[in-house]
Design a protein around this motif. Structure first.
Motif, PDB file in Angstrom:
ATOM      1  N   LEU A  30      58.740 -25.784 -85.868  1.00  0.00           N
ATOM      2  CA  LEU A  30      59.729 -25.469 -84.837  1.00  0.00           C
ATOM      3  C   LEU A  30      60.851 -26.504 -84.844  1.00  0.00           C
ATOM      4  O   LEU A  30      60.626 -27.669 -85.183  1.00  0.00           O
ATOM      5  CB  LEU A  30      59.061 -25.445 -83.460  1.00  0.00           C
ATOM      6  N   PRO A  31      62.066 -26.106 -84.448  1.00  0.00           N
ATOM      7  CA  PRO A  31      63.163 -27.075 -84.394  1.00  0.00           C
ATOM      8  C   PRO A  31      62.852 -28.255 -83.471  1.00  0.00           C
ATOM      9  O   PRO A  31      63.227 -29.377 -83.743  1.00  0.00           O
ATOM     10  CB  PRO A  31      64.342 -26.267 -83.853  1.00  0.00           C
ATOM     11  N   GLU A  32      62.154 -27.981 -82.389  1.00  0.00           N
ATOM     12  CA  GLU A  32      61.746 -29.041 -81.468  1.00  0.00           C
ATOM     13  C   GLU A  32      60.350 -28.733 -80.968  1.00  0.00           C
ATOM     14  O   GLU A  32      60.097 -27.643 -80.438  1.00  0.00           O
ATOM     15  CB  GLU A  32      62.712 -29.125 -80.281  1.00  0.00           C
ATOM     16  N   ARG A  33      59.437 -29.662 -81.152  1.00  0.00           N
ATOM     17  CA  ARG A  33      58.058 -29.466 -80.721  1.00  0.00           C
ATOM     18  C   ARG A  33      58.010 -29.415 -79.198  1.00  0.00           C
ATOM     19  O   ARG A  33      58.613 -30.249 -78.523  1.00  0.00           O
ATOM     20  CB  ARG A  33      57.180 -30.599 -81.235  1.00  0.00           C
ATOM     21  N   PRO A  34      57.301 -28.434 -78.629  1.00  0.00           N
ATOM     22  CA  PRO A  34      57.230 -28.363 -77.172  1.00  0.00           C
ATOM     23  C   PRO A  34      56.494 -29.569 -76.596  1.00  0.00           C
ATOM     24  O   PRO A  34      55.564 -30.091 -77.207  1.00  0.00           O
ATOM     25  CB  PRO A  34      56.452 -27.067 -76.907  1.00  0.00           C
ATOM     26  N   LEU A  35      56.943 -30.019 -75.448  1.00  0.00           N
ATOM     27  CA  LEU A  35      56.278 -31.120 -74.768  1.00  0.00           C
ATOM     28  C   LEU A  35      55.013 -30.589 -74.107  1.00  0.00           C
ATOM     29  O   LEU A  35      55.052 -29.586 -73.402  1.00  0.00           O
ATOM     30  CB  LEU A  35      57.194 -31.734 -73.719  1.00  0.00           C
ATOM     31  N   VAL A  36      53.912 -31.245 -74.363  1.00  0.00           N
ATOM     32  CA  VAL A  36      52.645 -30.866 -73.747  1.00  0.00           C
ATOM     33  C   VAL A  36      51.986 -32.122 -73.206  1.00  0.00           C
ATOM     34  O   VAL A  36      52.211 -33.226 -73.710  1.00  0.00           O
ATOM     35  CB  VAL A  36      51.696 -30.155 -74.738  1.00  0.00           C
ATOM     36  N   ARG A  37      51.199 -31.935 -72.193  1.00  0.00           N
ATOM     37  CA  ARG A  37      50.485 -33.059 -71.594  1.00  0.00           C
ATOM     38  C   ARG A  37      49.217 -33.302 -72.398  1.00  0.00           C
ATOM     39  O   ARG A  37      48.369 -32.424 -72.506  1.00  0.00           O
ATOM     40  CB  ARG A  37      50.146 -32.752 -70.147  1.00  0.00           C
ATOM     41  N   THR A  38      49.100 -34.485 -72.964  1.00  0.00           N
ATOM     42  CA  THR A  38      47.909 -34.833 -73.725  1.00  0.00           C
ATOM     43  C   THR A  38      47.002 -35.715 -72.880  1.00  0.00           C
ATOM     44  O   THR A  38      47.447 -36.387 -71.957  1.00  0.00           O
ATOM     45  CB  THR A  38      48.269 -35.569 -75.022  1.00  0.00           C
ATOM     46  N   THR A  39      45.722 -35.680 -73.196  1.00  0.00           N
ATOM     47  CA  THR A  39      44.729 -36.535 -72.556  1.00  0.00           C
ATOM     48  C   THR A  39      43.815 -37.052 -73.665  1.00  0.00           C
ATOM     49  O   THR A  39      43.864 -36.547 -74.787  1.00  0.00           O
ATOM     50  CB  THR A  39      43.888 -35.752 -71.525  1.00  0.00           C
ATOM     51  N   PRO A  40      42.980 -38.029 -73.376  1.00  0.00           N
ATOM     52  CA  PRO A  40      42.033 -38.464 -74.409  1.00  0.00           C
ATOM     53  C   PRO A  40      41.103 -37.343 -74.863  1.00  0.00           C
ATOM     54  O   PRO A  40      40.564 -37.389 -75.958  1.00  0.00           O
ATOM     55  CB  PRO A  40      41.247 -39.576 -73.723  1.00  0.00           C
ATOM     56  N   PHE A  41      40.922 -36.328 -74.046  1.00  0.00           N
ATOM     57  CA  PHE A  41      40.036 -35.225 -74.381  1.00  0.00           C
ATOM     58  C   PHE A  41      40.765 -34.073 -75.066  1.00  0.00           C
ATOM     59  O   PHE A  41      40.147 -33.244 -75.704  1.00  0.00           O
ATOM     60  CB  PHE A  41      39.326 -34.719 -73.130  1.00  0.00           C
ATOM     61  N   ARG A  42      42.067 -33.993 -74.883  1.00  0.00           N
ATOM     62  CA  ARG A  42      42.915 -32.985 -75.530  1.00  0.00           C
ATOM     63  C   ARG A  42      44.074 -33.718 -76.187  1.00  0.00           C
ATOM     64  O   ARG A  42      45.176 -33.768 -75.647  1.00  0.00           O
ATOM     65  CB  ARG A  42      43.467 -31.995 -74.511  1.00  0.00           C
ATOM     66  N   GLN A  43      43.822 -34.258 -77.350  1.00  0.00           N
ATOM     67  CA  GLN A  43      44.831 -35.094 -77.992  1.00  0.00           C
ATOM     68  C   GLN A  43      46.047 -34.309 -78.456  1.00  0.00           C
ATOM     69  O   GLN A  43      47.103 -34.878 -78.665  1.00  0.00           O
ATOM     70  CB  GLN A  43      44.208 -35.840 -79.164  1.00  0.00           C
ATOM     71  N   HIS A  44      45.938 -33.008 -78.624  1.00  0.00           N
ATOM     72  CA  HIS A  44      47.076 -32.194 -79.037  1.00  0.00           C
ATOM     73  C   HIS A  44      47.712 -31.462 -77.851  1.00  0.00           C
ATOM     74  O   HIS A  44      48.712 -30.791 -78.016  1.00  0.00           O
ATOM     75  CB  HIS A  44      46.651 -31.183 -80.100  1.00  0.00           C
ATOM     76  N   GLY A  45      47.099 -31.569 -76.671  1.00  0.00           N
ATOM     77  CA  GLY A  45      47.672 -30.963 -75.483  1.00  0.00           C
ATOM     78  C   GLY A  45      47.325 -29.500 -75.291  1.00  0.00           C
ATOM     79  O   GLY A  45      47.813 -28.861 -74.371  1.00  0.00           O
ATOM     80  N   TYR A  46      46.497 -28.955 -76.137  1.00  0.00           N
ATOM     81  CA  TYR A  46      46.094 -27.553 -76.007  1.00  0.00           C
ATOM     82  C   TYR A  46      44.719 -27.381 -76.635  1.00  0.00           C
ATOM     83  O   TYR A  46      44.240 -28.253 -77.355  1.00  0.00           O
ATOM     84  CB  TYR A  46      47.094 -26.613 -76.700  1.00  0.00           C
ATOM     85  N   MET A  47      44.112 -26.253 -76.352  1.00  0.00           N
ATOM     86  CA  MET A  47      42.880 -25.842 -77.021  1.00  0.00           C
ATOM     87  C   MET A  47      43.084 -24.416 -77.486  1.00  0.00           C
ATOM     88  O   MET A  47      43.656 -23.597 -76.764  1.00  0.00           O
ATOM     89  CB  MET A  47      41.674 -25.928 -76.080  1.00  0.00           C
ATOM     90  N   ALA A  48      42.625 -24.122 -78.675  1.00  0.00           N
ATOM     91  CA  ALA A  48      42.820 -22.788 -79.238  1.00  0.00           C
ATOM     92  C   ALA A  48      41.481 -22.195 -79.650  1.00  0.00           C
ATOM     93  O   ALA A  48      40.570 -22.911 -80.061  1.00  0.00           O
ATOM     94  CB  ALA A  48      43.751 -22.851 -80.444  1.00  0.00           C
ATOM     95  N   THR A  49      41.400 -20.881 -79.540  1.00  0.00           N
ATOM     96  CA  THR A  49      40.246 -20.142 -80.022  1.00  0.00           C
ATOM     97  C   THR A  49      40.725 -19.228 -81.132  1.00  0.00           C
ATOM     98  O   THR A  49      41.706 -18.497 -80.967  1.00  0.00           O
ATOM     99  CB  THR A  49      39.596 -19.308 -78.898  1.00  0.00           C
ATOM    100  N   TRP A  50      40.035 -19.293 -82.269  1.00  0.00           N
ATOM    101  CA  TRP A  50      40.397 -18.543 -83.467  1.00  0.00           C
ATOM    102  C   TRP A  50      39.261 -17.608 -83.838  1.00  0.00           C
ATOM    103  O   TRP A  50      38.128 -17.822 -83.447  1.00  0.00           O
ATOM    104  CB  TRP A  50      40.662 -19.504 -84.626  1.00  0.00           C
ATOM    105  N   ALA A  51      39.569 -16.584 -84.605  1.00  0.00           N
ATOM    106  CA  ALA A  51      38.550 -15.671 -85.114  1.00  0.00           C
ATOM    107  C   ALA A  51      38.904 -15.300 -86.545  1.00  0.00           C
ATOM    108  O   ALA A  51      40.068 -15.380 -86.948  1.00  0.00           O
ATOM    109  CB  ALA A  51      38.473 -14.409 -84.259  1.00  0.00           C
ATOM    110  N   VAL A  52      37.903 -14.927 -87.298  1.00  0.00           N
ATOM    111  CA  VAL A  52      38.128 -14.405 -88.643  1.00  0.00           C
ATOM    112  C   VAL A  52      37.962 -12.895 -88.556  1.00  0.00           C
ATOM    113  O   VAL A  52      36.887 -12.394 -88.221  1.00  0.00           O
ATOM    114  CB  VAL A  52      37.139 -15.020 -89.655  1.00  0.00           C
ATOM    115  N   VAL A  53      39.055 -12.187 -88.820  1.00  0.00           N
ATOM    116  CA  VAL A  53      39.069 -10.721 -88.749  1.00  0.00           C
ATOM    117  C   VAL A  53      39.678 -10.203 -90.038  1.00  0.00           C
ATOM    118  O   VAL A  53      40.806 -10.581 -90.390  1.00  0.00           O
ATOM    119  CB  VAL A  53      39.887 -10.230 -87.529  1.00  0.00           C
TER     120      VAL A  53
END
Length: 114
Positions: A30-53
């Motif tokens: 992205l031209p500018e990475r979105p600002l997200v709130r990070t914590t020691p438990f969420r170092q990237h500021g998000y959690m994602a769920t993925w699937a293989v389909v």
């Protein structure tokens, strides 16, 4: 150091914690990475769920308000065509053994995404 709460991967009705973040290459493009709130438990500021389909890595759910709002415009779920590499996952807890200690997991899964 891996995040305390890693992304999740659903394969054949099993849920694995994965050691990578497949969303990162897309965010880096992205031209500018979105600002997200990070914590020691969420170092990237998000959690994602993925699937293989149908042999494709699909984003199913993204938490983290700013990142989630970006993906809403992409109409999640979407195939993660931006990601290639290995996805290493495990269900349950990690264990250490031997000297020097080596970390291993019961019932690991390793997928190559190309």
């Amino acid at each position: 150091m891996p995040t305390v709460f890693g992304d999740r991967l659903c394969v054949d009705d099993r849920v694995y914690t994965i050691a990578c973040h497949p969303l990162e290459p897309w965010l880096a493009s992205l031209p500018e990475r979105p600002l997200v709130r990070t914590t020691p438990f969420r170092q990237h500021g998000y959690m994602a769920t993925w699937a293989v389909v149908d042999d494709a890595l699909i984003s199913m759910e993204i938490s983290g308000q700013t990142v989630a709002s970006l993906l809403d415009r992409l109409k999640v779920p979407i195939a993660a065509r931006w990601f290639s590499g290995y996805v290493h996952g495990w269900p349950g807890d990690r264990r250490d053994t031997g000297y020097p200690p080596h970390r291993f997991h019961d019932d690991e899964i390793v997928l190559e995404i190309a």
